[in-house]
Design a protein around this motif. Structure first.
Motif, PDB file in Angstrom:
ATOM      1  N   ASN A 483     -41.737  36.336  72.082  1.00 15.57           N
ATOM      2  CA  ASN A 483     -42.712  35.533  72.833  1.00 15.57           C
ATOM      3  C   ASN A 483     -42.151  35.093  74.183  1.00 15.57           C
ATOM      4  OD1 ASN A 483     -44.623  35.712  70.783  1.00 15.57           O
ATOM      5  ND2 ASN A 483     -43.871  33.878  69.742  1.00 15.57           N
ATOM      6  N   LEU A 484     -40.885  34.654  74.168  1.00 17.02           N
ATOM      7  CA  LEU A 484     -40.255  34.229  75.425  1.00 17.02           C
ATOM      8  C   LEU A 484     -40.121  35.406  76.394  1.00 17.02           C
ATOM      9  CD1 LEU A 484     -37.363  31.957  74.034  1.00 17.02           C
ATOM     10  CD2 LEU A 484     -39.446  31.195  75.178  1.00 17.02           C
ATOM     11  N   ALA A 485     -39.629  36.534  75.883  1.00 18.00           N
ATOM     12  CA  ALA A 485     -39.380  37.703  76.740  1.00 18.00           C
ATOM     13  C   ALA A 485     -40.680  38.266  77.301  1.00 18.00           C
ATOM     14  CB  ALA A 485     -38.635  38.781  75.943  1.00 18.00           C
ATOM     15  N   GLU A 486     -41.724  38.278  76.471  1.00 20.69           N
ATOM     16  CA  GLU A 486     -43.010  38.805  76.934  1.00 20.69           C
ATOM     17  C   GLU A 486     -43.568  37.952  78.074  1.00 20.69           C
ATOM     18  OE1 GLU A 486     -47.252  40.317  75.003  1.00 20.69           O
ATOM     19  OE2 GLU A 486     -46.099  38.732  73.993  1.00 20.69           O
ATOM     20  N   ALA A 487     -43.467  36.638  77.928  1.00 20.06           N
ATOM     21  CA  ALA A 487     -43.955  35.744  78.983  1.00 20.06           C
ATOM     22  C   ALA A 487     -43.167  35.945  80.276  1.00 20.06           C
ATOM     23  CB  ALA A 487     -43.850  34.295  78.515  1.00 20.06           C
ATOM     24  N   ALA A 488     -41.847  36.104  80.149  1.00 22.38           N
ATOM     25  CA  ALA A 488     -41.005  36.322  81.331  1.00 22.38           C
ATOM     26  C   ALA A 488     -41.333  37.653  82.004  1.00 22.38           C
ATOM     27  CB  ALA A 488     -39.531  36.285  80.929  1.00 22.38           C
ATOM     28  N   ALA A 489     -41.559  38.694  81.198  1.00 22.80           N
ATOM     29  CA  ALA A 489     -41.890  40.017  81.747  1.00 22.80           C
ATOM     30  C   ALA A 489     -43.219  39.983  82.493  1.00 22.80           C
ATOM     31  CB  ALA A 489     -41.934  41.056  80.625  1.00 22.80           C
ATOM     32  N   ASN A 490     -44.197  39.293  81.937  1.00 19.15           N
ATOM     33  CA  ASN A 490     -45.490  39.167  82.612  1.00 19.15           C
ATOM     34  C   ASN A 490     -45.351  38.443  83.940  1.00 19.15           C
ATOM     35  OD1 ASN A 490     -47.273  40.490  80.826  1.00 19.15           O
ATOM     36  ND2 ASN A 490     -47.273  38.722  79.458  1.00 19.15           N
ATOM     37  N   GLU A 491     -44.440  37.495  84.016  1.00 14.18           N
ATOM     38  CA  GLU A 491     -44.257  36.702  85.231  1.00 14.18           C
ATOM     39  C   GLU A 491     -43.737  37.548  86.392  1.00 14.18           C
ATOM     40  OE1 GLU A 491     -44.278  33.319  87.674  1.00 14.18           O
ATOM     41  OE2 GLU A 491     -45.199  33.697  85.716  1.00 14.18           O
ATOM     42  N   ILE A 492     -42.832  38.509  86.106  1.00 10.93           N
ATOM     43  CA  ILE A 492     -42.231  39.294  87.201  1.00 10.93           C
ATOM     44  C   ILE A 492     -42.792  40.716  87.268  1.00 10.93           C
ATOM     45  CG2 ILE A 492     -40.095  37.970  87.063  1.00 10.93           C
ATOM     46  CD1 ILE A 492     -38.794  40.469  85.764  1.00 10.93           C
ATOM     47  N   GLY A 493     -43.810  41.022  86.450  1.00 12.74           N
ATOM     48  CA  GLY A 493     -44.437  42.343  86.515  1.00 12.74           C
ATOM     49  C   GLY A 493     -43.663  43.440  85.813  1.00 12.74           C
ATOM     50  N   ALA A 494     -42.808  43.090  84.856  1.00 12.88           N
ATOM     51  CA  ALA A 494     -42.086  44.093  84.078  1.00 12.88           C
ATOM     52  C   ALA A 494     -42.970  44.574  82.925  1.00 12.88           C
ATOM     53  CB  ALA A 494     -40.781  43.514  83.547  1.00 12.88           C
ATOM     54  N   ASN A 495     -42.468  45.519  82.142  1.00 11.02           N
ATOM     55  CA  ASN A 495     -43.235  46.080  81.027  1.00 11.02           C
ATOM     56  C   ASN A 495     -43.181  45.118  79.842  1.00 11.02           C
ATOM     57  OD1 ASN A 495     -44.298  47.612  78.892  1.00 11.02           O
ATOM     58  ND2 ASN A 495     -43.498  49.519  79.728  1.00 11.02           N
ATOM     59  N   ALA A 496     -44.221  44.297  79.723  1.00 11.25           N
ATOM     60  CA  ALA A 496     -44.243  43.238  78.712  1.00 11.25           C
ATOM     61  C   ALA A 496     -44.274  43.808  77.300  1.00 11.25           C
ATOM     62  CB  ALA A 496     -45.436  42.314  78.941  1.00 11.25           C
ATOM     63  N   MET A 497     -45.062  44.877  77.098  1.00 12.62           N
ATOM     64  CA  MET A 497     -45.150  45.484  75.771  1.00 12.62           C
ATOM     65  C   MET A 497     -43.803  46.041  75.327  1.00 12.62           C
ATOM     66  SD  MET A 497     -47.126  46.319  73.165  1.00 12.62           S
ATOM     67  CE  MET A 497     -48.836  46.374  73.677  1.00 12.62           C
ATOM     68  N   LEU A 498     -43.093  46.691  76.253  1.00 12.16           N
ATOM     69  CA  LEU A 498     -41.795  47.282  75.935  1.00 12.16           C
ATOM     70  C   LEU A 498     -40.776  46.207  75.563  1.00 12.16           C
ATOM     71  CD1 LEU A 498     -39.889  49.748  75.862  1.00 12.16           C
ATOM     72  CD2 LEU A 498     -39.480  49.375  78.298  1.00 12.16           C
ATOM     73  N   VAL A 499     -40.701  45.149  76.367  1.00  9.17           N
ATOM     74  CA  VAL A 499     -39.705  44.113  76.107  1.00  9.17           C
ATOM     75  C   VAL A 499     -40.035  43.348  74.827  1.00  9.17           C
ATOM     76  CG1 VAL A 499     -40.747  42.217  77.428  1.00  9.17           C
ATOM     77  CG2 VAL A 499     -38.271  42.404  77.284  1.00  9.17           C
ATOM     78  N   ARG A 500     -41.300  43.213  74.484  1.00 14.41           N
ATOM     79  CA  ARG A 500     -41.674  42.536  73.234  1.00 14.41           C
ATOM     80  C   ARG A 500     -41.193  43.337  72.030  1.00 14.41           C
ATOM     81  NH1 ARG A 500     -44.786  38.605  71.302  1.00 14.41           N
ATOM     82  NH2 ARG A 500     -45.552  38.856  69.178  1.00 14.41           N
ATOM     83  N   VAL A 501     -41.453  44.651  72.067  1.00 18.17           N
ATOM     84  CA  VAL A 501     -41.016  45.497  70.949  1.00 18.17           C
ATOM     85  C   VAL A 501     -39.494  45.520  70.862  1.00 18.17           C
ATOM     86  CG1 VAL A 501     -41.023  47.848  70.030  1.00 18.17           C
ATOM     87  CG2 VAL A 501     -43.101  46.913  71.056  1.00 18.17           C
ATOM     88  N   GLY A 502     -38.828  45.612  72.021  1.00 12.49           N
ATOM     89  CA  GLY A 502     -37.355  45.572  72.014  1.00 12.49           C
ATOM     90  C   GLY A 502     -36.833  44.293  71.392  1.00 12.49           C
ATOM     91  N   ALA A 503     -37.503  43.169  71.676  1.00  9.21           N
ATOM     92  CA  ALA A 503     -37.095  41.881  71.111  1.00  9.21           C
ATOM     93  C   ALA A 503     -37.287  41.836  69.598  1.00  9.21           C
ATOM     94  CB  ALA A 503     -37.881  40.756  71.778  1.00  9.21           C
ATOM     95  N   LEU A 504     -38.365  42.431  69.104  1.00  6.26           N
ATOM     96  CA  LEU A 504     -38.627  42.415  67.660  1.00  6.26           C
ATOM     97  C   LEU A 504     -37.554  43.178  66.883  1.00  6.26           C
ATOM     98  CD1 LEU A 504     -42.500  42.992  67.591  1.00  6.26           C
ATOM     99  CD2 LEU A 504     -41.284  40.888  67.018  1.00  6.26           C
ATOM    100  N   TYR A 505     -36.960  44.191  67.502  1.00  6.96           N
ATOM    101  CA  TYR A 505     -36.002  45.035  66.784  1.00  6.96           C
ATOM    102  C   TYR A 505     -34.548  44.796  67.195  1.00  6.96           C
ATOM    103  CZ  TYR A 505     -39.929  47.827  65.060  1.00  6.96           C
ATOM    104  OH  TYR A 505     -41.071  48.238  64.432  1.00  6.96           O
TER     105      TYR A 505
END
Length: 678
Positions: A483-505
């Motif tokens: 949740n934290l990483a996805e919010a941060a990725a959305n803020e700077i225009g990074a790939n939010a879906m990718l970083v969320r999945v990476g965080a889960l695993y």
């Protein structure tokens, strides 16, 4: 020799790109149709933009395919069909009639006379024969009848059918005063009369083809030196046909034995330039893709696939060229990479196909517009409705653009080819197959799309279920980090879906020894108390390697494994390092340091920050706004001082934005409120 081999080994990645580049150039030129290229571009309804054009040699004006088809249809409409007269069937009918009449009128004194009348009836019926198909008499006035190897032109009224029998019997018997025998004759003739004139399909077809062969495919000639079209003159119907004729003649003469290799050489240079632009673009603006040979191969393969399919369709029938779903190319590249690369490759591919397709300007315009619409409209492909909406918009753009071109060429709405509109609709239907194609590419090239990321993010998947059962604390930690990483990725225009999945695993390696990690300890017993700090550090460090092994066994894509590999970078297991230092004094720092690598993208850098912040935040006691602010700055500052973000393509401005979001999220987690004065 060894030096040469060493250099070869060191530069194998670059050499492979050269190999792909050369092979792609050769294959594309090989796919091209074997013919020269007319040096002037022209379109119906547009002015001739070159100098006055005179006939460079004598040539014939070719008829258009529509004109030839019209003439063939006229020949077919006026064709006299051929029928064959079968004498053996007629003889059989006469024999059956004699036998039947003997039985029917055996006791009748007029039997001989009745037999004679019956034969007269048969003579009338079988003079030109009995035909089975009554529609022949309605569709044609005359047929060619082959009787005893003699061709006769027979009026269809002279051919009989079974329906004519009753009328003929009534007429003859009335003349002979034998009305009382009508029913017997009708029943008898209905049983014995058989058709003996049959349609001769083979001979009719042969005669039709002979007539086709006599057709002239040209109409008139143009002498050498005659003015064909003047500068500024509008290309209209008549001179358009003449220009097409000379274009065809010119290209066929140009592709001669003497010019063969020169033309191939010219094609090779132009194709090589286009592909070189692609490699230079990748090297300058997409260095991470350029360094990855698998991704380079993937891009070149898709270009070759589109060129091959298009040239194949053009060779079969150039009228079907718009059925090729060329917009699949930018759609796929946008899915796996980014929009700018997708559009750039799409434009380069269209430039190559400009050598192949007819009406290249119209084709290039339509495909570039459709490609731009593809890039602008297709987003979040994992949502099926988005694909259908985008395909509908792309198809609409095709239809509207082609409609506009038709108006320019014809000046009216007459002769509009609805068939082409059907091709565009078929093109749109083919584009819907992009989802299974993406799946095939993922398995073949090891790439990851948003569709796969959506599947991997399902917390009910087998691996995440196992993590929640074996290490529930780690699972909860991973959800919070996601949740934290996805919010941060959305803020700077990074790939939010990718970083969320990476965080889960990222922490699945903790499943092997869950109780050695504090978030999974549900009692006051700590297994680290029975181990030396060095052994404890080894277990902590091992969760990265264990996670990589577990992920590979479960077929997790490499792009997700990268998050497991570098979420701690090369940081120290600081607690046990200090503890060992207190025991022994001098300690080998490498025994307590993660093996890395450090984060190499914005997404992996975000995960490192979010992971550290979430884990360390558990130690906060009675947090306030100020404490959280200093806490986040301290954690991320220490990572920056340890040079953990040197390889990540992330700016200081983006790091500050990430800090801001993480502080907001922690504030929400701890439910901090403004303190009101009493």
């Amino acid at each position: 020799m060894s030096t040469f081999l060493d250099n070869l080994y060191k530069n194998q990645s670059v050499l492979y790109k050269y190999f792909i580049y050369v092979i792609s150039t050769v294959l594309i030129v090989f796919f091209f149709p074997k013919g020269g290229k007319f040096k002037y571009e022209f379109q119906k309804g547009k002015p001739w933009q070159y100098e006055n054009y005179y006939a460079p040699f004598d040539f014939s004006i070719k008829k258009t395919p529509e004109e030839i088809q019209k003439e063939k249809q006229e020949i077919k409409d006026h064709q006299i069909l051929y029928y064959t007269y079968n004498q053996s069937v007629a003889n059989e009918v006469y024999s059956d009639f004699e036998n039947e009449i003997d039985v029917l009128f055996s006791d009748n004194s007029q039997k001989a006379y009745l037999l004679k009348v019956g034969k007269e009836l048969l003579d009338e019926l079988y003079l030109n024969g009995v035909i089975d198909d009554e529609s022949v008499k309605l569709s044609s006035n005359v047929v060619n009848l082959i009787k005893n190897n003699i061709e006769l032109k027979v009026n269809t009224n002279q051919l009989h059918t079974k329906a004519d029998i009753n009328g003929l019997i009534n007429k003859v018997l009335n003349q002979k005063n034998l009305e009382e025998y009508k029913k017997q004759y009708q029943r008898l003739f209905f049983d014995v009369v058989k058709p003996n004139v049959f349609f001769d399909a083979d001979w009719s077809k042969k005669v039709l083809e002979d007539e086709y062969s006599k057709l002239s495919y040209t109409r008139g000639t143009v002498d050498h030196g005659k003015l064909i079209i003047a500068k500024g003159e509008v290309v209209e119907s008549e001179n358009y046909k003449i220009l097409n004729s000379i274009k065809s003649e010119f290209e066929s003469e140009l592709w001669a034995a003497n010019n063969y290799y020169f033309i191939l050489f010219g094609y090779s240079i132009l194709v090589a330039l286009v592909l070189m632009m692609l490699l230079l673009f990748l090297k300058k603006y997409r260095e991470d893709i350029y360094e990855n040979n698998t991704k380079v191969t993937f891009i070149f393969f898709n270009i070759l696939l589109m060129v091959f399919i298009t040239t194949l369709v053009v060779k079969y029938d150039e009228a079907f060229v718009f059925v090729v779903p060329l917009c699949i190319l930018p759609l796929i590249l946008k899915t796996f990479f980014d929009a700018r690369l997708g559009l750039f490759v799409h434009v380069l591919t269209i430039l190559i196909l400009g050598f192949v397709v007819p009406n290249s300007f119209e084709y290039i315009f339509l495909q570039i517009i459709a490609g731009i619409v593809t890039i602008l409209t297709v987003s979040e492909l994992y949502k099926r409705v988005n694909l259908f909406i985008s395909v509908g918009q792309i198809t609409l753009i095709y239809l509207v653009s082609y409609f506009a071109f038709h108006i320019i060429h014809e000046g009216n709405l007459e002769n509009i080819q609805w068939f082409v509109f059907g091709l565009f609709l078929l093109n749109g239907m083919f584009m819907l197959f992009v989802l299974p194609l993406i799946y095939i590419y993922e398995k073949t090239f090891g790439l990851v799309s948003d569709v796969s990321l959506l599947e991997l993010s399902d917390t009910n998947s087998k691996l995440l279920k196992e993590l929640s059962n074996k290490a529930p604390g780690t699972f909860h930690h991973s959800l919070q980090v996601a949740n934290l990483a996805e919010a941060a990725a959305n803020e700077i225009g990074a790939n939010a879906m990718l970083v969320r999945v990476g965080a889960l695993y990222h922490d699945i390696g903790k499943m092997n020894n869950p109780t050695f990690f504090t978030e999974n300890q549900i009692t006051t017993v700590n297994p680290h108390d029975e181990l030396t700090p060095l052994d404890s550090a080894k277990i902590i460090l091992a969760h990265v390697i264990d996670g990589i092994e577990i992920a590979r066994k479960n077929n997790i894509p490499d792009r997700i494994i990268d998050f497991i590999r570098c979420h701690h970078g090369t940081t120290l297991v600081y607690y046990f390092y200090k503890k060992q230092q207190q025991l022994e004094g001098v300690v080998n720092e490498q025994d307590f340091r993660y093996s890395g690598p450090i984060p190499f993208s914005r997404e992996t850098a975000i995960l490192m920050m979010a992971d550290s912040i979430e884990a360390a935040s558990k130690s906060l006691k009675n947090p306030t706004f100020l404490i959280i602010d200093e806490f986040v700055d301290k954690i991320i500052g220490s990572q920056m001082n340890a040079n953990q973000f040197l390889n990540a393509n992330i700016t200081l401005k983006e790091i500050e934005s990430i800090k801001k979001i993480l502080k907001q999220k922690l504030t929400n987690i701890y439910h901090l409120r403004v303190e009101y004065p009493e």
